[in-house]
Design a protein around this motif. Sequence first.
Motif, PDB file in Angstrom:
ATOM      1  N   ARG A 113       9.793   1.669  -1.909  1.00 54.42           N
ATOM      2  CA  ARG A 113       9.527   1.783  -3.344  1.00 54.42           C
ATOM      3  C   ARG A 113      10.728   1.418  -4.209  1.00 54.42           C
ATOM      4  O   ARG A 113      10.664   1.520  -5.431  1.00 54.42           O
ATOM      5  CB  ARG A 113       9.095   3.218  -3.656  1.00 54.42           C
ATOM      6  CG  ARG A 113       7.793   3.611  -2.969  1.00 54.42           C
ATOM      7  CD  ARG A 113       7.553   5.099  -2.982  1.00 54.42           C
ATOM      8  NE  ARG A 113       6.250   5.431  -2.392  1.00 54.42           N
ATOM      9  CZ  ARG A 113       5.908   6.619  -1.941  1.00 54.42           C
ATOM     10  NH1 ARG A 113       6.775   7.640  -2.005  1.00 54.42           N
ATOM     11  NH2 ARG A 113       4.721   6.826  -1.415  1.00 54.42           N
ATOM     12  N   THR A 158       0.254   8.279  -0.533  1.00 54.37           N
ATOM     13  CA  THR A 158       0.619   7.832   0.815  1.00 54.37           C
ATOM     14  C   THR A 158       1.097   8.997   1.666  1.00 54.37           C
ATOM     15  O   THR A 158       0.699   9.144   2.826  1.00 54.37           O
ATOM     16  CB  THR A 158       1.709   6.751   0.736  1.00 54.37           C
ATOM     17  OG1 THR A 158       1.236   5.677  -0.071  1.00 54.37           O
ATOM     18  CG2 THR A 158       2.050   6.225   2.123  1.00 54.37           C
ATOM     19  N   GLU A 196       2.370   3.556  -3.123  1.00 52.57           N
ATOM     20  CA  GLU A 196       1.659   4.592  -3.879  1.00 52.57           C
ATOM     21  C   GLU A 196       2.288   5.952  -3.609  1.00 52.57           C
ATOM     22  O   GLU A 196       2.704   6.252  -2.497  1.00 52.57           O
ATOM     23  CB  GLU A 196       0.186   4.626  -3.471  1.00 52.57           C
ATOM     24  CG  GLU A 196      -0.586   3.371  -3.776  1.00 52.57           C
ATOM     25  CD  GLU A 196      -2.035   3.506  -3.375  1.00 52.57           C
ATOM     26  OE1 GLU A 196      -2.527   4.652  -3.311  1.00 52.57           O
ATOM     27  OE2 GLU A 196      -2.673   2.469  -3.127  1.00 52.57           O
ATOM     28  N   ASP A 238       0.824  -1.207   0.000  1.00 52.85           N
ATOM     29  CA  ASP A 238       0.000   0.000   0.000  1.00 52.85           C
ATOM     30  C   ASP A 238       0.861   1.262   0.000  1.00 52.85           C
ATOM     31  O   ASP A 238       0.530   2.252  -0.673  1.00 52.85           O
ATOM     32  CB  ASP A 238      -0.908   0.020   1.226  1.00 52.85           C
ATOM     33  CG  ASP A 238      -1.930  -1.111   1.215  1.00 52.85           C
ATOM     34  OD1 ASP A 238      -2.189  -1.654   0.126  1.00 52.85           O
ATOM     35  OD2 ASP A 238      -2.457  -1.441   2.285  1.00 52.85           O
TER      36      ASP A 238
END
Length: 279
Positions: A203, A157, A153, A150
């Motif tokens: 990420r 976020t 993003e 999640d």
Amino acid sequence: MTQLSISTGAGVFDAIAAGPPEGRPVLLLHGFPQTGRVWRRQIAALAVHGYRVVAPDQRGYSPGARPPSADDYRFGLLVDDVVAISEQLGWPAFDLVGHDWGGAVAWWTAHAHPGRVRTLTVVSTPHPGALATALRTDEDQRRRSRYMIDWRESPATEERMLADDARELRGFFAGKVPRDSAEAYVRHLSRPGALTAALNWYRSGRPDSAIGAVDVPTLYVWSTQDSAFGPAAARETRRWVDGPYRFETLQGVSHWVPEEAPETLSRLLLEHLRAHGEF
């Protein structure tokens, strides 16, 4: 405690330090969403016993070492930072301690540079191989780790975490972290670019290579109320340590071990260091 600026090829890392310069060197690595401040109680405890302790704000958390791309937060680069910091400190070998993401970096560093890491202490974070096994075989761990997907993003976020005076960011600590520390972390990550840099750790993609077992003396501390890492990965970690291994479980303690159970963690850390040689 003193403030340090450690200049490396990757940038300038802010750090806090204590203890005699000639003391046995210990490097402490924080995780998300914190800074080197998380180790204040352990720094004080170790310094009193003659250790030289340094806790840097890691890549992205130090403004002087905050590259813009998520690709700049790959594990290989994070490990390189640890080595570069230790070289700048004049430490050919050191004891390494990590929590949360700092724990993951500590596992990778011990695997890649066993000649540099005298002992390893990891808090909360299982060995990456153990976590990968649990993610394949344990539904509980898959549920616990969904947040990692999640949070990839962007910028949704960051916007959500900082909305309503950083209500979500503050909520992570759930009363388990001293208020002054929680506010310090929120202020730090509310500055322009800081939270994006911290989330870039999530990420950056998969590691560049596989990790095997570590063979340095290892202390792994896991707590039963950890929301991110469950018992399957914690138990599996034993299979990924070939050297002397000690596993400690803290009952009723959440993920924020260094600040929620500081005296217990400091005691375990000192016992581990003393058990594996003097400087």
